[in-house]
Design a protein around this motif. Structure first.
Motif, short mmCIF file in Angstrom:
data_model
loop_
_atom_site.label_atom_id
_atom_site.label_comp_id
_atom_site.label_asym_id
_atom_site.label_seq_id
_atom_site.Cartn_x
_atom_site.Cartn_y
_atom_site.Cartn_z
N HIS A 44 0.84 -1.20 0.00
CA HIS A 44 0.00 0.00 0.00
C HIS A 44 0.88 1.25 0.00
O HIS A 44 0.71 2.15 -0.83
CB HIS A 44 -0.90 -0.04 1.23
CG HIS A 44 -1.80 1.15 1.38
ND1 HIS A 44 -2.73 1.25 2.41
CD2 HIS A 44 -1.93 2.28 0.65
CE1 HIS A 44 -3.37 2.40 2.29
NE2 HIS A 44 -2.90 3.05 1.24
N LEU A 90 -4.45 1.18 -7.89
CA LEU A 90 -5.36 0.07 -8.17
C LEU A 90 -4.59 -1.24 -8.40
O LEU A 90 -4.88 -2.28 -7.80
CB LEU A 90 -6.22 0.40 -9.40
CG LEU A 90 -7.18 -0.68 -9.89
CD1 LEU A 90 -8.26 -0.93 -8.86
CD2 LEU A 90 -7.80 -0.27 -11.22
N ALA A 94 -3.98 -2.43 -4.42
CA ALA A 94 -5.17 -3.27 -4.25
C ALA A 94 -4.92 -4.69 -4.75
O ALA A 94 -5.29 -5.67 -4.09
CB ALA A 94 -6.35 -2.64 -5.00
N GLY A 95 -4.28 -4.82 -5.92
CA GLY A 95 -4.06 -6.16 -6.48
C GLY A 95 -3.21 -7.03 -5.58
O GLY A 95 -3.57 -8.18 -5.29
N VAL A 98 -5.12 -7.92 -2.06
CA VAL A 98 -6.19 -8.92 -2.16
C VAL A 98 -5.61 -10.30 -2.43
O VAL A 98 -5.98 -11.29 -1.76
CB VAL A 98 -7.19 -8.53 -3.26
CG1 VAL A 98 -8.18 -9.67 -3.52
CG2 VAL A 98 -7.94 -7.27 -2.86
N GLY A 203 -7.01 -4.29 0.63
CA GLY A 203 -7.07 -4.28 -0.83
C GLY A 203 -8.37 -3.72 -1.35
O GLY A 203 -8.38 -2.94 -2.31
N VAL A 204 -9.48 -4.10 -0.74
CA VAL A 204 -10.79 -3.58 -1.16
C VAL A 204 -10.85 -2.07 -0.92
O VAL A 204 -11.40 -1.32 -1.75
CB VAL A 204 -11.91 -4.30 -0.40
CG1 VAL A 204 -13.27 -3.65 -0.69
CG2 VAL A 204 -11.96 -5.78 -0.78
N LEU A 207 -8.99 -0.41 -3.61
CA LEU A 207 -9.75 -0.53 -4.85
C LEU A 207 -10.80 0.58 -4.94
O LEU A 207 -10.94 1.24 -5.98
CB LEU A 207 -10.43 -1.90 -4.91
CG LEU A 207 -11.40 -2.13 -6.07
CD1 LEU A 207 -10.66 -2.10 -7.39
CD2 LEU A 207 -12.13 -3.46 -5.89
N ALA A 210 -9.09 4.02 -5.46
CA ALA A 210 -8.57 4.15 -6.82
C ALA A 210 -9.68 4.40 -7.81
O ALA A 210 -9.56 5.26 -8.71
CB ALA A 210 -7.79 2.89 -7.21
N LEU A 211 -10.80 3.68 -7.69
CA LEU A 211 -11.92 3.84 -8.62
C LEU A 211 -12.55 5.22 -8.49
O LEU A 211 -12.93 5.85 -9.49
CB LEU A 211 -12.97 2.75 -8.40
CG LEU A 211 -12.53 1.33 -8.78
CD1 LEU A 211 -13.64 0.33 -8.46
CD2 LEU A 211 -12.17 1.25 -10.27
#
Length: 309
Positions: A44, A90, A94-95, A98, A203-204, A207, A210-211
């Protein structure tokens, strides 16, 4: 523009330095304790460091002066690089979080000495809080200048560097609490499930952040209008001019971090002479720039009253 970009640059530099130091500390603590949540937090912070580097490019590129091929300046370059920074969060943050969390949930790796992890989490929380405080101070200053609430401004601002730092620092603080809860849960129960679940949750969280940033940056790239309150203020300045009968159409667009383009069709009073209209346009240009320092381009088009066709 210079003052705003300079302040945003300082905010990004503070956040970047903090993230780099924190990423290394989390990595060491994660390797010592075997914690997926700590390694996810390291990823992160590493992703945030890459993000800050891209935001530095965004601030630099957006601050370049206008030229013949780019008469409106390079402000939108900042939106492009900020979008790339959000994609880095992202993919990198996040990848990894997760996938690594799911791996621990399925394999149930045993945790070792977690004391360094708790120390790093505490120090990281202090450093991230300082970085967030600097960004929030800048946000409050800008919000006061526009007369709107900081929370509303962070949703509407075109200062992509400031917005990214605020969102990422907030996500970092929440992520640290999640990681701490995961470590404590695993330590109390003896099960690595809590640590793995914390990694997935981090991670979520990344995500979602980032979105949100990608969506905001894409809106600015397409050509988002200035905030409604700013448009209302612009219209008030226009109609206050004694030669103006009505504002038939008002269009605004964010053409860079904090930079606004204004285009308006104005119905001038019938008794106004051609020279009077020219003088009024010059006066309105000056008054708009004084009232809203972010306005860098003003185009006023005299027209007859009535609905726009």
């Amino acid at each position: 523009m210079g003052g705003k970009s300079g302040e945003s640059l300082a905010t990004v530099l503070v956040a970047g330095a903090a993230n780099l130091a924190i990423a290394l500390a989390k990595l060491v603590a994660g390797l010592i304790g075997g914690s997926a949540a700590m390694l996810s937090e390291s990823a992160h912070s590493a992703a945030d460091t890459v993000t800050e580097l891209l935001l530095l490019v965004a601030v630099r590129r957006s601050g370049r002066p206008a030229d013949r091929r780019h008469p409106f300046g390079h402000g939108k370059a900042g939106f492009v690089w900020a979008t790339m920074a959000a994609v880095a969060t992202l993919v990198g943050g996040a990848g990894f979080s997760v996938t690594h969390g799911l791996h621990e949930l399925s394999h149930g790796e045993e945790l070792a000495n977690l004391t360094p992890s708790y120390v790093v989490l505490a120090v990281a929380f202090v450093m991230e809080s300082l970085s967030f405080a600097k960004g929030y101070t800048q946000l409050r200053r800008q919000a006061a200048g526009l007369g709107i609430a900081p929370v509303r401004l962070v949703r509407l601002t075109s200062d992509t560097a400031l917005k990214a730092v605020l969102f990422e620092d907030a996500a970092a603080l929440i992520g640290l609490l999640i990681a701490g809860a995961g470590l404590a849960g695993s330590q109390l129960t003896g099960s690595a499930v809590w640590d793995g679940a914390a990694s997935v949750a981090i991670g979520v969280l990344l995500l979602v952040v980032a979105l949100v940033l990608i969506r905001s940056n894409l809106s600015l790239l397409i050509g988002r209008a200035a905030p409604q309150q700013v448009e209302t203020g612009i219209r008030a300045v226009l109609v206050a001019q004694r030669e103006v009968e009505d504002v038939v159409e008002l269009l605004t667009m964010m053409i860079g971090p904090g930079d606004i383009l204004v285009a308006a069709k104005i119905d001038f009073r019938d008794e106004a002479t051609a020279a009077g209209v020219e003088t009024a346009c010059d006066e309105l240009d000056r008054r708009l720039r004084e009232a809203f320092p972010g306005i860098t381009q003003v185009f006023l088009h005299p027209t007859q009253g009535g609905p726009v066709r």
